[in-house]
Enzyme design. Sequence first.
Site, PDB file in Angstrom:
ATOM      1  N   GLY A  11     100.871  35.774   6.724  1.00 21.19           N
ATOM      2  CA  GLY A  11     101.066  37.041   7.438  1.00 21.19           C
ATOM      3  C   GLY A  11     102.499  37.553   7.325  1.00 21.19           C
ATOM      4  O   GLY A  11     103.312  37.004   6.586  1.00 21.19           O
ATOM      5  N   SER A  35      92.400  36.885   7.683  1.00 18.33           N
ATOM      6  CA  SER A  35      91.721  37.973   8.410  1.00 18.33           C
ATOM      7  C   SER A  35      92.622  39.201   8.472  1.00 18.33           C
ATOM      8  O   SER A  35      92.140  40.320   8.564  1.00 18.33           O
ATOM      9  CB  SER A  35      91.334  37.524   9.814  1.00 18.33           C
ATOM     10  OG  SER A  35      92.498  37.225  10.549  1.00 18.33           O
ATOM     11  N   LYS A  86      96.884  40.792  16.659  1.00 13.97           N
ATOM     12  CA  LYS A  86      98.091  41.386  17.260  1.00 13.97           C
ATOM     13  C   LYS A  86      98.019  42.882  17.545  1.00 13.97           C
ATOM     14  O   LYS A  86      99.045  43.486  17.866  1.00 13.97           O
ATOM     15  CB  LYS A  86      99.291  41.087  16.361  1.00 13.97           C
ATOM     16  CG  LYS A  86      99.144  41.648  14.948  1.00 13.97           C
ATOM     17  CD  LYS A  86     100.381  41.406  14.108  1.00 13.97           C
ATOM     18  CE  LYS A  86     100.246  42.038  12.741  1.00 13.97           C
ATOM     19  NZ  LYS A  86     101.399  41.837  11.879  1.00 13.97           N
ATOM     20  N   SER A 126     106.067  36.831  22.608  1.00 11.86           N
ATOM     21  CA  SER A 126     106.450  38.235  22.478  1.00 11.86           C
ATOM     22  C   SER A 126     107.155  38.707  23.735  1.00 11.86           C
ATOM     23  O   SER A 126     106.856  38.223  24.847  1.00 11.86           O
ATOM     24  CB  SER A 126     105.175  39.059  22.261  1.00 11.86           C
ATOM     25  OG  SER A 126     105.434  40.418  22.500  1.00 11.86           O
ATOM     26  N   THR A 128     106.469  41.180  25.123  1.00 10.87           N
ATOM     27  CA  THR A 128     105.432  41.828  25.920  1.00 10.87           C
ATOM     28  C   THR A 128     105.219  41.076  27.238  1.00 10.87           C
ATOM     29  O   THR A 128     104.760  41.663  28.222  1.00 10.87           O
ATOM     30  CB  THR A 128     104.114  41.956  25.118  1.00 10.87           C
ATOM     31  OG1 THR A 128     103.190  42.724  25.863  1.00 10.87           O
ATOM     32  CG2 THR A 128     103.478  40.618  24.829  1.00 10.87           C
ATOM     33  N   TYR A 151      95.919  41.667  24.535  1.00 11.66           N
ATOM     34  CA  TYR A 151      96.806  41.019  23.563  1.00 11.66           C
ATOM     35  C   TYR A 151      97.992  40.374  24.289  1.00 11.66           C
ATOM     36  O   TYR A 151      98.292  39.186  24.117  1.00 11.66           O
ATOM     37  CB  TYR A 151      97.320  42.030  22.519  1.00 11.66           C
ATOM     38  CG  TYR A 151      98.563  41.550  21.827  1.00 11.66           C
ATOM     39  CD1 TYR A 151      98.497  40.573  20.843  1.00 11.66           C
ATOM     40  CD2 TYR A 151      99.833  42.030  22.210  1.00 11.66           C
ATOM     41  CE1 TYR A 151      99.652  40.089  20.252  1.00 11.66           C
ATOM     42  CE2 TYR A 151     100.984  41.548  21.624  1.00 11.66           C
ATOM     43  CZ  TYR A 151     100.893  40.583  20.644  1.00 11.66           C
ATOM     44  OH  TYR A 151     102.042  40.087  20.073  1.00 11.66           O
ATOM     45  N   LYS A 155      99.323  36.203  24.987  1.00  6.08           N
ATOM     46  CA  LYS A 155     100.649  35.582  24.799  1.00  6.08           C
ATOM     47  C   LYS A 155     101.098  34.898  26.089  1.00  6.08           C
ATOM     48  O   LYS A 155     101.623  33.785  26.075  1.00  6.08           O
ATOM     49  CB  LYS A 155     101.670  36.645  24.362  1.00  6.08           C
ATOM     50  CG  LYS A 155     101.410  37.213  22.975  1.00  6.08           C
ATOM     51  CD  LYS A 155     101.529  36.143  21.890  1.00  6.08           C
ATOM     52  CE  LYS A 155     101.100  36.615  20.536  1.00  6.08           C
ATOM     53  NZ  LYS A 155     100.979  35.551  19.540  1.00  6.08           N
ATOM     54  N   PHE A 180     111.175  40.344  19.812  1.00  5.24           N
ATOM     55  CA  PHE A 180     111.268  41.756  20.147  1.00  5.24           C
ATOM     56  C   PHE A 180     110.567  42.508  19.012  1.00  5.24           C
ATOM     57  O   PHE A 180     109.466  42.144  18.655  1.00  5.24           O
ATOM     58  CB  PHE A 180     112.722  42.114  20.505  1.00  5.24           C
ATOM     59  CG  PHE A 180     113.005  41.614  21.905  1.00  5.24           C
ATOM     60  CD1 PHE A 180     113.045  40.241  22.182  1.00  5.24           C
ATOM     61  CD2 PHE A 180     113.078  42.478  22.975  1.00  5.24           C
ATOM     62  CE1 PHE A 180     113.169  39.750  23.481  1.00  5.24           C
ATOM     63  CE2 PHE A 180     113.220  42.000  24.280  1.00  5.24           C
ATOM     64  CZ  PHE A 180     113.268  40.642  24.522  1.00  5.24           C
ATOM     65  N   ASN A 181     111.130  43.542  18.414  1.00  5.40           N
ATOM     66  CA  ASN A 181     110.335  44.302  17.436  1.00  5.40           C
ATOM     67  C   ASN A 181     110.713  43.957  15.999  1.00  5.40           C
ATOM     68  O   ASN A 181     111.729  44.458  15.494  1.00  5.40           O
ATOM     69  CB  ASN A 181     110.530  45.803  17.679  1.00  5.40           C
ATOM     70  CG  ASN A 181     109.803  46.282  18.920  1.00  5.40           C
ATOM     71  OD1 ASN A 181     110.051  45.783  20.015  1.00  5.40           O
ATOM     72  ND2 ASN A 181     108.892  47.213  18.761  1.00  5.40           N
ATOM     73  N   LEU A 202     105.895  51.424  14.531  1.00  7.11           N
ATOM     74  CA  LEU A 202     106.763  52.544  14.142  1.00  7.11           C
ATOM     75  C   LEU A 202     107.224  52.485  12.678  1.00  7.11           C
ATOM     76  O   LEU A 202     107.084  53.466  11.946  1.00  7.11           O
ATOM     77  CB  LEU A 202     107.987  52.563  15.075  1.00  7.11           C
ATOM     78  CG  LEU A 202     109.015  53.647  14.773  1.00  7.11           C
ATOM     79  CD1 LEU A 202     108.430  55.032  15.015  1.00  7.11           C
ATOM     80  CD2 LEU A 202     110.272  53.440  15.613  1.00  7.11           C
ATOM     81  N   ARG A 296     102.574  57.596  24.558  1.00  4.90           N
ATOM     82  CA  ARG A 296     101.447  56.715  24.233  1.00  4.90           C
ATOM     83  C   ARG A 296     101.161  55.854  25.463  1.00  4.90           C
ATOM     84  O   ARG A 296     102.077  55.174  25.956  1.00  4.90           O
ATOM     85  CB  ARG A 296     101.824  55.838  23.031  1.00  4.90           C
ATOM     86  CG  ARG A 296     100.727  54.863  22.613  1.00  4.90           C
ATOM     87  CD  ARG A 296     101.054  54.197  21.286  1.00  4.90           C
ATOM     88  NE  ARG A 296     102.167  53.261  21.341  1.00  4.90           N
ATOM     89  CZ  ARG A 296     102.571  52.512  20.320  1.00  4.90           C
ATOM     90  NH1 ARG A 296     101.936  52.606  19.145  1.00  4.90           N
ATOM     91  NH2 ARG A 296     103.607  51.703  20.439  1.00  4.90           N
TER      92      ARG A 296
HETATM   93  N1  UDP Z   1     106.219  54.884  18.117  1.00  5.06           N
HETATM   94  C1  UDP Z   1     106.167  56.237  17.865  1.00  5.06           C
HETATM   95  N2  UDP Z   1     105.281  56.683  16.907  1.00  5.06           N
HETATM   96  C2  UDP Z   1     104.471  55.841  16.209  1.00  5.06           C
HETATM   97  C3  UDP Z   1     104.546  54.448  16.476  1.00  5.06           C
HETATM   98  C4  UDP Z   1     105.425  54.013  17.448  1.00  5.06           C
HETATM   99  O1  UDP Z   1     106.885  57.035  18.479  1.00  5.06           O
HETATM  100  O2  UDP Z   1     103.697  56.305  15.382  1.00  5.06           O
HETATM  101  C5  UDP Z   1     107.165  54.387  19.147  1.00  5.06           C
HETATM  102  C6  UDP Z   1     106.499  53.707  20.312  1.00  5.06           C
HETATM  103  O3  UDP Z   1     106.171  54.650  21.306  1.00  5.06           O
HETATM  104  C7  UDP Z   1     107.597  52.737  20.768  1.00  5.06           C
HETATM  105  C8  UDP Z   1     108.329  52.397  19.473  1.00  5.06           C
HETATM  106  O4  UDP Z   1     107.975  53.425  18.536  1.00  5.06           O
HETATM  107  O5  UDP Z   1     108.491  53.370  21.615  1.00  5.06           O
HETATM  108  C9  UDP Z   1     107.921  51.049  18.888  1.00  5.06           C
HETATM  109  O6  UDP Z   1     106.497  51.026  18.804  1.00  5.06           O
HETATM  110  P1  UDP Z   1     105.731  49.858  18.070  1.00  5.06           P
HETATM  111  O7  UDP Z   1     104.268  50.153  18.181  1.00  5.06           O
HETATM  112  O8  UDP Z   1     106.289  49.653  16.715  1.00  5.06           O
HETATM  113  O9  UDP Z   1     106.121  48.571  18.917  1.00  5.06           O
HETATM  114  P2  UDP Z   1     105.882  48.232  20.477  1.00  5.06           P
HETATM  115  O10 UDP Z   1     105.297  49.404  21.165  1.00  5.06           O
HETATM  116  O11 UDP Z   1     104.978  47.078  20.440  1.00  5.06           O
HETATM  117  O12 UDP Z   1     107.220  47.898  21.003  1.00  5.06           O
END
Ligand code: UDP
Length: 343
Positions: A11, A35, A86, A126, A128, A151, A155, A180-181, A202, A296
Site C-alpha cells: 500500500g 484489496s 481507510k 491516526s 483521527t 473508520y 483505530k 497526521f496527513n 486533498l 465537508r
Molecule cells: N479537502 C478539500 N477538497 C478535497 C479534499 C480535501 O478541500 O477535494 C480538504 C479537507 O476538507 C481537509 C483537507 O483538505 O481540510 C485534508 O483532507 P483529506 O481528506 O486529505 O484528509 P483528512 O480530512 O483526513 O484530514
Amino acid sequence: MKKILVTGGAGYIGSHTVVELTEAGYEPIIVDNFSNSEERALEGIASILGHEVTCYRTDCNDAAALTDVFEKEQGIAGVIHFAAYKAVGESVAEPIKYYHNNIGSLTTLLQVMEKFQVNKLVFSSSCTVYGIPDQLPVTELTPVQKANSPYGNTKKICEEILTDLAVSGSDMRSIALRYFNPIGAHPSAKIGELPLGVPNNLVPFITQTAAGIRQELTIFGDDYDTPDGTCIRDYVHVVDLAKAHVVAVDRLISGKADNIEFFNVGTGTGNTVLEAVQAFERATGEKLNYKIGPRRPGDVPKIYADVTKATEVLGFKTTSTLEEAMQSAWDWQMHLQQTSSKA
Ligand code: UDP
C-alpha cells in the site's frame, strides 16, 4: 538481517516503509491482499532497491494463511501492521465491513504472533483518535475522543485492544504511530499513492486536477476559524513517515519500549488547505483550477501535531518541506501519466 513482516506492505505508506526498512538493514516481508493496492507497487519497490521483496498475497483475517506465512518465514523479529481499510465515507456507508476487516485483522494477527512468540508490533494509528481537539497542537496526552466515523472508531478500538493486551501481562510490546496527513511520494517517483477512483484526499485530488484528470478542486469550506478560513492539517511527507516506522522498529528491537507507546507523527506545523494549494503551485509552477465549496461534513476544523515525544524518544524529525512533498506528489502523478499512456 532481521525480518520484519509488513502487512499492507504494497500500500501507500507500506510500500515506502518497505523501502526505508531495507535501506536501514532490515529484511521486510510483505503480506498484502491487494484489496487496495497494486502489483506495480512491488515493481516500484524492486526497481528502487534493485531486488525483489518477498510478498505473500494473504489476507490478515485469514488465520490459517497467516500462520503459513509465519511458518515459512521462521525468525520474524517484529511486525508492522498497515493492512486496513481507510476510506472515511465508505466506512460510514459500510460500517460492518470496516469493523470486521480492521479489527479482525489485528486480533487475528495478534493471535498468530502469540503462537509464534513474535512480540513486537508497530500499529498504524491516526490523529483521527483526537476527534475535534480542545487545544492545539495535540500531544499524546490530549484526550482521545469519540470517533466521528466507523473508520476512526476502528483505530480507536485497535489502540484500546493493544492497551488491554499491555495490561494483561502479555509480553507484547506495541508502538502505535498516530499519523497526521501523509502526502507525497518517493523521490524516485517509482512508488506513490494509487487512489481507487475519485480521490477523497486533498493531495491526489490536487495532482489529478493539475494533470487534467479532474476539472477542478473544490475546497471544502472557507468559513472556519482559521487565518484564511480553510481547514488546517499537518501534512507529513510519506518518506518521513516511513522513517518513523524504522525508528519505532529500532526501539522495539532494542528492548527499550514499554508495553504500549503512542507517538504523533507529523511535522508539528499546521497548514491551511489554501496554503497547501499555494505550496503545490509554487513547487511545480502549475496553476490549479479550484473553487470554494461548502464544508465537508465531519471535517475537523484544525489539527496539527506536537512532535516533542517522537523527537525526544524516537529521535524522529521530519526533513521534507511542504513544497518538496508537493513536488514529489506531482512527479509521481507525471510518472503515472507516462506509464498509463504507454499501456
Ligand atoms: N479537502 C478539500 N477538497 C478535497 C479534499 C480535501 O478541500 O477535494 C480538504 C479537507 O476538507 C481537509 C483537507 O483538505 O481540510 C485534508 O483532507 P483529506 O481528506 O486529505 O484528509 P483528512 O480530512 O483526513 O484530514
